[in-house]
Design a protein around this motif. Structure first.
Motif, PDB file in Angstrom:
ATOM      1  N   SER A  17       0.820  -1.207   0.000  1.00 12.39           N
ATOM      2  CA  SER A  17       0.000   0.000   0.000  1.00 12.39           C
ATOM      3  C   SER A  17       0.856   1.260   0.000  1.00 12.39           C
ATOM      4  CB  SER A  17      -0.946  -0.004   1.196  1.00 12.39           C
ATOM      5  OG  SER A  17      -0.213   0.153   2.384  1.00 12.39           O
ATOM      6  N   THR A  18       2.030   1.203   0.656  1.00 13.68           N
ATOM      7  CA  THR A  18       2.891   2.383   0.613  1.00 13.68           C
ATOM      8  C   THR A  18       3.455   2.558  -0.796  1.00 13.68           C
ATOM      9  OG1 THR A  18       4.612   0.964   1.467  1.00 13.68           O
ATOM     10  CG2 THR A  18       3.649   2.543   2.998  1.00 13.68           C
ATOM     11  N   GLY A  19       3.642   1.440  -1.483  1.00 18.96           N
ATOM     12  CA  GLY A  19       4.149   1.501  -2.847  1.00 18.96           C
ATOM     13  C   GLY A  19       3.189   2.241  -3.761  1.00 18.96           C
ATOM     14  N   LYS A  20       1.951   2.127  -3.458  1.00 13.99           N
ATOM     15  CA  LYS A  20       0.937   2.744  -4.325  1.00 13.99           C
ATOM     16  C   LYS A  20       1.017   4.264  -4.276  1.00 13.99           C
ATOM     17  CE  LYS A  20      -2.574  -0.852  -4.325  1.00 13.99           C
ATOM     18  NZ  LYS A  20      -3.701  -1.370  -3.550  1.00 13.99           N
ATOM     19  N   SER A  66      10.982  11.632 -10.130  1.00 13.81           N
ATOM     20  CA  SER A  66      10.124  11.231  -9.022  1.00 13.81           C
ATOM     21  C   SER A  66      10.154   9.717  -8.841  1.00 13.81           C
ATOM     22  CB  SER A  66       8.686  11.714  -9.250  1.00 13.81           C
ATOM     23  OG  SER A  66       8.083  10.947 -10.273  1.00 13.81           O
ATOM     24  N   GLN A  67      10.313   8.986  -9.944  1.00 17.95           N
ATOM     25  CA  GLN A  67      10.408   7.515  -9.793  1.00 17.95           C
ATOM     26  C   GLN A  67      11.660   7.171  -9.000  1.00 17.95           C
ATOM     27  OE1 GLN A  67      10.088   6.067 -13.819  1.00 17.95           O
ATOM     28  NE2 GLN A  67       8.253   4.920 -13.282  1.00 17.95           N
ATOM     29  N   GLY A  68      12.747   7.831  -9.350  1.00 18.48           N
ATOM     30  CA  GLY A  68      14.006   7.562  -8.653  1.00 18.48           C
ATOM     31  C   GLY A  68      13.896   7.936  -7.186  1.00 18.48           C
ATOM     32  N   ARG A  69      13.276   9.072  -6.950  1.00 16.55           N
ATOM     33  CA  ARG A  69      13.130   9.542  -5.574  1.00 16.55           C
ATOM     34  C   ARG A  69      12.248   8.608  -4.753  1.00 16.55           C
ATOM     35  NH1 ARG A  69      10.935  15.125  -6.326  1.00 16.55           N
ATOM     36  NH2 ARG A  69      12.728  16.222  -7.148  1.00 16.55           N
ATOM     37  N   ILE A 120      10.184   4.869   0.038  1.00 11.39           N
ATOM     38  CA  ILE A 120       9.515   3.566   0.183  1.00 11.39           C
ATOM     39  C   ILE A 120      10.339   2.653   1.071  1.00 11.39           C
ATOM     40  CG2 ILE A 120       8.911   1.436  -1.032  1.00 11.39           C
ATOM     41  CD1 ILE A 120       8.064   3.219  -3.398  1.00 11.39           C
ATOM     42  N   ALA A 121      11.645   2.620   0.778  1.00 12.08           N
ATOM     43  CA  ALA A 121      12.527   1.737   1.551  1.00 12.08           C
ATOM     44  C   ALA A 121      12.527   2.148   3.018  1.00 12.08           C
ATOM     45  CB  ALA A 121      13.940   1.789   0.982  1.00 12.08           C
ATOM     46  N   VAL A 122      12.627   3.459   3.219  1.00  9.20           N
ATOM     47  CA  VAL A 122      12.659   3.956   4.603  1.00  9.20           C
ATOM     48  C   VAL A 122      11.351   3.623   5.307  1.00  9.20           C
ATOM     49  CG1 VAL A 122      12.692   6.025   6.042  1.00  9.20           C
ATOM     50  CG2 VAL A 122      14.307   5.794   4.140  1.00  9.20           C
ATOM     51  N   LEU A 123      10.240   3.929   4.589  1.00 15.53           N
ATOM     52  CA  LEU A 123       8.935   3.686   5.184  1.00 15.53           C
ATOM     53  C   LEU A 123       8.733   2.199   5.448  1.00 15.53           C
ATOM     54  CD1 LEU A 123       7.014   6.148   5.570  1.00 15.53           C
ATOM     55  CD2 LEU A 123       5.458   4.934   4.018  1.00 15.53           C
ATOM     56  N   ALA A 124       9.178   1.383   4.473  1.00 12.15           N
ATOM     57  CA  ALA A 124       9.042  -0.061   4.642  1.00 12.15           C
ATOM     58  C   ALA A 124       9.834  -0.523   5.856  1.00 12.15           C
ATOM     59  CB  ALA A 124       9.519  -0.781   3.390  1.00 12.15           C
ATOM     60  N   ALA A 125      11.044   0.015   5.980  1.00 19.78           N
ATOM     61  CA  ALA A 125      11.888  -0.381   7.108  1.00 19.78           C
ATOM     62  C   ALA A 125      11.231   0.034   8.418  1.00 19.78           C
ATOM     63  CB  ALA A 125      13.266   0.264   6.974  1.00 19.78           C
ATOM     64  N   VAL A 126      10.723   1.257   8.405  1.00 16.23           N
ATOM     65  CA  VAL A 126      10.065   1.760   9.619  1.00 16.23           C
ATOM     66  C   VAL A 126       8.869   0.889   9.967  1.00 16.23           C
ATOM     67  CG1 VAL A 126       8.670   3.668  10.512  1.00 16.23           C
ATOM     68  CG2 VAL A 126      10.859   4.147   9.399  1.00 16.23           C
ATOM     69  N   LEU A 127       8.072   0.579   8.935  1.00 17.36           N
ATOM     70  CA  LEU A 127       6.888  -0.243   9.177  1.00 17.36           C
ATOM     71  C   LEU A 127       7.269  -1.638   9.651  1.00 17.36           C
ATOM     72  CD1 LEU A 127       4.533   0.911   6.351  1.00 17.36           C
ATOM     73  CD2 LEU A 127       3.968   0.789   8.774  1.00 17.36           C
ATOM     74  N   LEU A 128       8.361  -2.148   9.080  1.00 14.99           N
ATOM     75  CA  LEU A 128       8.833  -3.463   9.479  1.00 14.99           C
ATOM     76  C   LEU A 128       9.184  -3.472  10.965  1.00 14.99           C
ATOM     77  CD1 LEU A 128       9.596  -5.514   6.918  1.00 14.99           C
ATOM     78  CD2 LEU A 128      11.635  -5.739   8.341  1.00 14.99           C
ATOM     79  N   VAL A 129       9.919  -2.438  11.343  1.00 12.26           N
ATOM     80  CA  VAL A 129      10.307  -2.311  12.754  1.00 12.26           C
ATOM     81  C   VAL A 129       9.057  -2.175  13.613  1.00 12.26           C
ATOM     82  CG1 VAL A 129      11.458  -0.834  14.435  1.00 12.26           C
ATOM     83  CG2 VAL A 129      12.582  -1.341  12.263  1.00 12.26           C
ATOM     84  N   ALA A 130       8.124  -1.321  13.128  1.00 10.14           N
ATOM     85  CA  ALA A 130       6.889  -1.100  13.885  1.00 10.14           C
ATOM     86  C   ALA A 130       6.127  -2.401  14.064  1.00 10.14           C
ATOM     87  CB  ALA A 130       6.023  -0.075  13.166  1.00 10.14           C
ATOM     88  N   LEU A 131       6.035  -3.161  12.974  1.00 10.20           N
ATOM     89  CA  LEU A 131       5.298  -4.422  13.054  1.00 10.20           C
ATOM     90  C   LEU A 131       6.008  -5.421  13.966  1.00 10.20           C
ATOM     91  CD1 LEU A 131       4.076  -4.687   9.393  1.00 10.20           C
ATOM     92  CD2 LEU A 131       2.635  -4.785  11.430  1.00 10.20           C
ATOM     93  N   ALA A 132       7.343  -5.410  13.883  1.00  7.82           N
ATOM     94  CA  ALA A 132       8.099  -6.307  14.758  1.00  7.82           C
ATOM     95  C   ALA A 132       7.818  -5.947  16.209  1.00  7.82           C
ATOM     96  CB  ALA A 132       9.587  -6.203  14.454  1.00  7.82           C
ATOM     97  N   ILE A 133       7.812  -4.629  16.478  1.00  8.68           N
ATOM     98  CA  ILE A 133       7.537  -4.164  17.846  1.00  8.68           C
ATOM     99  C   ILE A 133       6.131  -4.586  18.262  1.00  8.68           C
ATOM    100  CG2 ILE A 133       7.151  -2.104  19.268  1.00  8.68           C
ATOM    101  CD1 ILE A 133       9.456  -0.775  17.728  1.00  8.68           C
ATOM    102  N   ILE A 134       5.177  -4.362  17.346  1.00  5.95           N
ATOM    103  CA  ILE A 134       3.796  -4.713  17.659  1.00  5.95           C
ATOM    104  C   ILE A 134       3.667  -6.217  17.899  1.00  5.95           C
ATOM    105  CG2 ILE A 134       1.463  -4.864  16.677  1.00  5.95           C
ATOM    106  CD1 ILE A 134       2.189  -2.124  15.258  1.00  5.95           C
TER     107      ILE A 134
END
Lengths: 258, 204
Positions: free
Chosen positions: A17-20, A56-59, A64-78
């Motif tokens: 969903s963040t990719g979208k 913008s594609q490059g950016r 996305i990577a940062v957000l994914a990493a953050v979400l991953l950490v968040a989910l791991a914490i949860i």
């Protein structure tokens, strides 16, 4: 163990969903460039759009990577939090009720668990008793190992204070008696005594709870003690010292005028 | 323009929400994750010292009731009230840490040399059931002497356990109470030694 796996499962959709979002934003720079109302796009706009779209594609992948990493950490914490909450939220009575074979009189017969002080001999609906009216004096339960029978009326008062009372049939082999005694000696909020006529080799009592087992090596004994010792107290902070240390099945009443 | 702004707002709100949730989650979890566990030295100390203290309270209340020497009665009152209050503190720790008052490991297993220090399953300095029975039945000067002897040993054993936890823990609360116990009991050791001298008796 199953909870973190569940967290892992729900991880995928959130990344997608963040990719979208960045993908959808491709159109945004274009509309900016045309300086036109949102929905109008013309040939001019397409030409100007080319470079910004690539940029913008490059950016987009960075966030996305940062957000994914953050979400991953968040989910791991949860996930870990859920597991931890589950572990910590198991209350002592849930632990006790999870012991196979335990009888919970607080649930089945709460009406027999009165707790008034009453002199003289009393009768109890279960044997050995796990609660009910009792003598004003409690049986000393500072890890006392009594080698003779004690009065129910004093022992029930000890249960009210949070003690676990181990009783055994007098024909229990000496090595098993010793094994039980080693769990009691020097451990306050524990007491132990023989109990002639017991319908099982060993019976454990806490206020409102009973567990009968056949052998001193039964692992449920330690589970029972861990779950209920002190926790089953109806008078938080009550102590086991200052009680009567004499044996015999006849309760001793206080000799005061009160 | 409006749409991009809306999107920006959405992203900002989402980021804020994730940030708040993360912060909340971390803030909520950290104290729980850093709390001593079931097999920790802190939990072992809280459980074992509660038991150790409970016996001191039992003996001290006997001293308050049966002591002949006013100094013995006064000390009994002091020890009983202080140590019963400390039991309450230690039991509250266990509850705050989400732990049972009863551990799964053997007594004193939390101390490096702990299990060797057990005598007949009793923790350092603990009086035996026979000694307690003797104390219950003692009267007059005999009581005073036996009480001082038993409590002296009990305090020395207790200080040994306090040193054990002080070398293992970095928890400020635990350190604070442990150091308080050590200071108080060290002071009382001196009082007990002086009482024994006054009673013309020797330590056990």
């Amino acid at each position: 163990m199953s909870t973190p796996q569940g967290g892992g499962g729900s991880r995928r959709p959130s990344v997608v969903s963040t990719g979208k979002k960045p993908a959808a934003s491709k159109a945004t720079p274009g509309t900016k460039a045309t300086k036109a109302p949102v929905k109008t796009t013309g040939g001019k706009g397409q030409r100007k759009r080319i470079a910004p779209v690539k940029v913008s594609q490059g950016r987009a992948w960075g966030p996305i990577a940062v957000l994914a990493a953050v979400l991953l950490v968040a989910l791991a914490i949860i996930g870990y939090a859920s597991w931890y909450i589950y572990q910590g939220s198991i209350t002592w009575d849930e632990r006790a009720n999870g012991i196979p074979g335990i009888v919970n009189f607080r649930k089945t017969q709460p009406n027999v668990l009165e707790r008034n002080h009453q002199p003289g001999s009393l009768t109890y609906p279960m044997s050995p008793p796990v609660g009910g009216n009792h003598n004003q004096i409690w049986q000393n339960c500072m890890g006392d190992v009594y080698t003779a029978q004690i009065a129910n009326e004093h022992a029930v008062h000890s249960l009210e204070h949070g003690a676990v009372w181990i009783t055994y049939r007098p024909d229990l082999p000496a090595d098993q008696v010793e094994k039980l005694a080693s769990k009691v000696r020097g451990q306050e909020m524990m007491l132990m005594s023989p109990y002639p006529g017991l319908d099982a080799p060993i019976s454990l009592q806490a206020w409102g709870y009973q567990l009968k087992v056949d052998n001193a090596s039964d692992g449920r004994i330690d589970e029972f003690i861990k779950a209920l010792r002190v926790n089953a107290s109806l008078e938080e902070g009550a102590v086991c010292s200052g009680g009567i240390t004499v044996t015999g099945t006849t309760p001793r009443d206080l000799q005061t005028g009160g | 323009m409006g749409e991009s702004r809306r999107r920006l707002t959405l992203v900002a709100v989402a980021a804020l929400a994730v940030g708040v949730l993360l912060g909340f989650g971390v803030g909520w979890l950290v104290p729980r994750l850093t709390a001593p566990g079931d097999d920790s030295a802190e939990a072992g100390f809280a459980r074992d010292m509660s038991s150790h203290h409970a016996q001191a309270v039992e003996m001290a209340l006997l001293a308050y009731r049966n002591g002949e020497n006013p100094g013995v009665r006064q000390l009994g009152y002091d020890i009983a009230t202080v140590q019963q209050a400390q039991i309450g503190v230690m039991q509250t720790w266990l509850r705050d840490w989400g732990l049972s008052p009863t551990g799964s490991r053997p007594r004193m297993a939390w101390m490096p040399d702990g299990q060797q220090s057990l005598e007949n399953g009793l923790m350092p300095g603990m009086a035996t059931p026979q000694q307690l029975e003797q104390l219950r039945n003692a009267k007059g000067r005999d009581f005073d002497v036996l009480f001082c002897q038993l409590m002296l040993r009990h305090h020395l054993g207790g200080i040994h356990m306090v040193d054990g936890v002080l070398s293992e823990t970095s928890d400020g609360e635990v350190q604070g109470l442990a150091e308080g116990m050590k200071a108080g009991q060290t002071k009382e050791v001196k009082i007990l030694q002086d009482l024994l001298t006054d009673l013309n008796a020797k330590p056990l």
